[in-house]
Design an enzyme around this catalytic site. Structure first.
Site, mmCIF file in Angstrom:
data_model
loop_
_atom_site.group_PDB
_atom_site.id
_atom_site.type_symbol
_atom_site.label_atom_id
_atom_site.label_comp_id
_atom_site.label_asym_id
_atom_site.label_seq_id
_atom_site.Cartn_x
_atom_site.Cartn_y
_atom_site.Cartn_z
ATOM 1 N N ASN A 43 -5.015 26.202 -27.430
ATOM 2 C CA ASN A 43 -4.512 27.120 -26.400
ATOM 3 C C ASN A 43 -3.048 27.519 -26.628
ATOM 4 O O ASN A 43 -2.563 28.491 -26.050
ATOM 5 C CB ASN A 43 -4.668 26.533 -24.984
ATOM 6 C CG ASN A 43 -6.098 26.561 -24.476
ATOM 7 O OD1 ASN A 43 -6.481 25.740 -23.638
ATOM 8 N ND2 ASN A 43 -6.910 27.489 -24.976
ATOM 9 N N ASP A 76 -13.618 27.037 -17.510
ATOM 10 C CA ASP A 76 -13.427 28.325 -18.182
ATOM 11 C C ASP A 76 -13.626 29.484 -17.203
ATOM 12 O O ASP A 76 -14.392 29.373 -16.249
ATOM 13 C CB ASP A 76 -14.446 28.432 -19.330
ATOM 14 C CG ASP A 76 -14.030 29.472 -20.355
ATOM 15 O OD1 ASP A 76 -12.886 29.982 -20.281
ATOM 16 O OD2 ASP A 76 -14.855 29.791 -21.227
HETATM 17 C C1 FPP Z 1 -9.713 28.566 -19.250
HETATM 18 O O1 FPP Z 1 -9.881 29.837 -18.655
HETATM 19 C C2 FPP Z 1 -8.729 27.813 -18.524
HETATM 20 C C3 FPP Z 1 -7.586 27.287 -19.042
HETATM 21 C C4 FPP Z 1 -7.176 27.432 -20.461
HETATM 22 C C5 FPP Z 1 -6.630 26.580 -18.173
HETATM 23 C C6 FPP Z 1 -7.208 25.658 -17.164
HETATM 24 C C7 FPP Z 1 -6.171 25.406 -16.173
HETATM 25 C C8 FPP Z 1 -6.356 25.257 -14.836
HETATM 26 C C9 FPP Z 1 -7.669 25.196 -14.167
HETATM 27 C C10 FPP Z 1 -5.125 25.206 -13.997
HETATM 28 C C11 FPP Z 1 -4.623 23.930 -13.482
HETATM 29 C C12 FPP Z 1 -4.858 22.714 -14.252
HETATM 30 C C13 FPP Z 1 -4.294 21.517 -13.934
HETATM 31 C C14 FPP Z 1 -4.661 20.325 -14.729
HETATM 32 C C15 FPP Z 1 -3.331 21.334 -12.837
HETATM 33 P P1 FPP Z 1 -9.470 31.126 -19.469
HETATM 34 O O2 FPP Z 1 -8.046 31.422 -19.185
HETATM 35 O O3 FPP Z 1 -9.793 30.922 -20.907
HETATM 36 O O4 FPP Z 1 -10.381 32.217 -18.817
HETATM 37 P P2 FPP Z 1 -11.055 33.445 -19.571
HETATM 38 O O5 FPP Z 1 -12.027 32.862 -20.561
HETATM 39 O O6 FPP Z 1 -11.736 34.180 -18.460
HETATM 40 O O7 FPP Z 1 -9.965 34.234 -20.211
#
Ligand code: FPP
Length: 235
Positions: free
Chosen positions: A64, A16
């Site tokens: 998501n 996250d």
């Molecule tokens: C949460 O951070 C993250 C995600 C929903 C996506 C995770 C994806 C990756 C790490 C990219 C690559 C993955 C693979 C498997 C190749 P957020 O966007 O919710 O962050 P925030 O809470 O700060 O908004």
């Protein structure tokens, strides 16, 4: 030679904070996901070289899909690029990749890239990297229940066959229980991540945004885990 760290058997990471990492730097959320993808690759190679057996990552939850279409599209394209190109380094390192989650409503090109990677790495004997993509823990339990009901209806199993071990074998992947769950980004919740497998896991929450999680902090977290007294309900 540097000493290896003592590792749990199965680590899960809720990745996250990509968006906030980017916003803090005046970048787009997409750039945060891109940076997160690089971190993921680096940490997976590190943990595999240390001898970790199982690593589960929460890449995209069923919920998501509620995000803005532009962000979802960016993430799907990023997954394809990572699986088709950049995960070649994981294959070279002997990592075996599996996926947990629902197929619907993933695009065909995403499903193809996932399949290709799974097939390519299926005989590898290093760390098993379980990527939770379009994943929800409650759906996983519901899907397992449907599967067992079908088996029961067809007289393939009896009620006595339904044990905790049999349930584990019939989840999306037959993986051992999680020992340690790490969540980056400051929130302290499970968000529907591997509910069944996390039953006796130890939890570690860090304020670090996922793209900034590095080997040093990960080692510190694992050392902290090694000091915990796990009782599994006993005393
Ligand atoms: C949460 O951070 C993250 C995600 C929903 C996506 C995770 C994806 C990756 C790490 C990219 C690559 C993955 C693979 C498997 C190749 P957020 O966007 O919710 O962050 P925030 O809470 O700060 O908004």
């Amino acid at each position: 030679m540097e000493e290896k760290i003592v590792l749990p058997n199965h680590i899960g990471i809720i990745m996250d904070g990509n968006g906030r990492w980017a916003t803090k730097r005046g970048l787009s959320r997409s750039e945060g996901h891109r940076a997160g993808a690089n971190t993921l690759k680096k940490l997976c190679i590190f943990l595999n070289q240390q001898g970790l057996k199982y690593l589960s990552l929460y890449a995209f939850s069923t919920e998501n899909f509620k995000r803005e279409a532009k962000e979802v599209e960016y993430l799907m394209n990023l997954f394809i690029k990572m699986f088709k190109e950049e995960f070649a380094s994981l294959h070279k390192e002997n990592v075996r990749v599996v996926f947990s989650g629902k197929k619907e409503p993933l695009r065909n090109d995403v499903l193809e890239a996932m399949n290709e990677l799974m097939q390519k790495t299926k005989d590898n004997t290093g760390c098993c990297l379980n990527i939770c993509l379009n994943y929800g823990g409650q759906y996983e339990i519901a899907d397992m229940t449907k599967k067992l009901c079908e088996e029961y209806k067809k007289d393939k199993i009896t009620l006595d066959d339904i044990t905790p071990e049999y349930i584990q074998e019939n989840l999306y992947q037959n993986l051992p229980p999680l020992d340690l769950v790490i969540r980056t980004g400051g929130e302290q919740r499970l968000s529907n991540f591997m509910l069944y497998q996390a039953s006796y896991a130890e939890f570690f929450f860090t304020d670090t945004y996922f793209p900034d999680l590095d080997e040093k902090e990960l080692t510190r977290i694992i050392n902290d885990f090694n000091k915990r007294n796990r009782r599994f309900g006993g005393n």
